[in-house]
Design a protein around this motif. Structure first.
Motif, mmCIF file in Angstrom:
data_model
loop_
_atom_site.group_PDB
_atom_site.id
_atom_site.type_symbol
_atom_site.label_atom_id
_atom_site.label_comp_id
_atom_site.label_asym_id
_atom_site.label_seq_id
_atom_site.Cartn_x
_atom_site.Cartn_y
_atom_site.Cartn_z
ATOM 1 N N PHE A 48 0.810 -1.214 0.000
ATOM 2 C CA PHE A 48 0.000 0.000 0.000
ATOM 3 C C PHE A 48 0.848 1.271 0.000
ATOM 4 N N LEU A 84 -6.670 1.181 2.463
ATOM 5 C CA LEU A 84 -5.757 1.086 3.595
ATOM 6 C C LEU A 84 -6.508 1.343 4.903
ATOM 7 N N VAL A 91 -4.464 -4.115 -2.978
ATOM 8 C CA VAL A 91 -4.983 -2.915 -3.622
ATOM 9 C C VAL A 91 -5.895 -3.306 -4.778
ATOM 10 N N ARG A 138 -1.687 4.349 11.103
ATOM 11 C CA ARG A 138 -1.692 4.088 9.669
ATOM 12 C C ARG A 138 -3.033 4.489 9.054
ATOM 13 N N GLN A 139 -4.122 4.211 9.763
ATOM 14 C CA GLN A 139 -5.446 4.601 9.273
ATOM 15 C C GLN A 139 -5.610 6.129 9.279
ATOM 16 N N ALA A 142 -3.900 7.416 6.251
ATOM 17 C CA ALA A 142 -4.748 7.198 5.072
ATOM 18 C C ALA A 142 -5.824 8.272 4.972
#
Length: 200
Positions: A48, A84, A91, A138-139, A142
């Motif tokens: 990602f 993600l 993906v 990480r979210q 995104a």
């Protein structure tokens, strides 16, 4: 056969630097044009960070002066970042996007333009404060990439203005690639500053 096996093994290796991403990008497809699907296959649909980094890099290069490139790049980045966020392992992009093509000469020009930057960046990025590149951060990364990408179609009419948004997304994506939490925090500061300027 041995050479093909070696190539396949190399393509399965995780990408942990900007130069590695760009080198893999140069192997995409065959012939005079390279499709988005070719680039996704070369980078690897499970990667990602690198996959999100590629459209950001293209928009950072002089290629962003081509009409609609920033807008299509923003669409790709948004789709990747959404996946993600929800925790997908691969993906997915719609066929109409996968079929979009660039001239190989244009892609190679972008890679040459970014090569000196990649060498410098790879010297200063490294795994550190990795907590900020893992869930749930990480979210958050995104989500911020989606917000920044949303400005690109608006900024596109002003020549090369979309590159400022692409630079921020590239930093977030590179932070995921290099597992560099300090870089992610720096990109967060840049996001706040940039959104303040864009909204004024």
């Amino acid at each position: 056969m041995a050479a093909q096996g070696k190539d396949a093994q190399e393509k399965n290796q995780p990408l942990v630097s900007l130069q590695a991403v760009m080198a893999r990008l140069q192997t995409a497809g065959e012939g005079d044009t390279v499709s988005v699907g070719d680039m996704l296959q070369a980078i690897g649909p499970r990667s990602f960070g690198p996959v999100m980094l590629v459209p950001a890099l293209i928009i950072l290069s002089p290629v962003s002066g081509i009409p609609t490139v920033p807008t299509f790049g923003a669409i790709i980045i948004t789709l990747i970042a959404l996946q993600l966020m929800i925790g997908r392992h691969h993906v997915w992009l719609p066929q109409w996007l996968l079929r979009r093509k660039l001239k190989r000469q244009t892609l190679e020009r972008a890679v040459r333009f970014l090569a000196p930057v990649a060498r410098v960046v790879d010297r200063v990025t490294r795994p550190r404060l990795e907590l900020f590149t893992r869930a749930p951060f990480r979210q958050l990364i995104a989500l911020l990439c989606i917000l920044v990408a949303a400005t690109m179609p608006v900024l596109e009419p002003v020549p090369f203005m979309a590159t400022s948004a692409a630079a921020i997304i590239a930093l977030y994506a590179l932070a995921l690639v290099a597992r560099d939490g300090l870089l992610a925090l720096g990109a967060l500061l840049m996001t706040g500053s940039a959104l303040a300027v864009w909204l004024i």
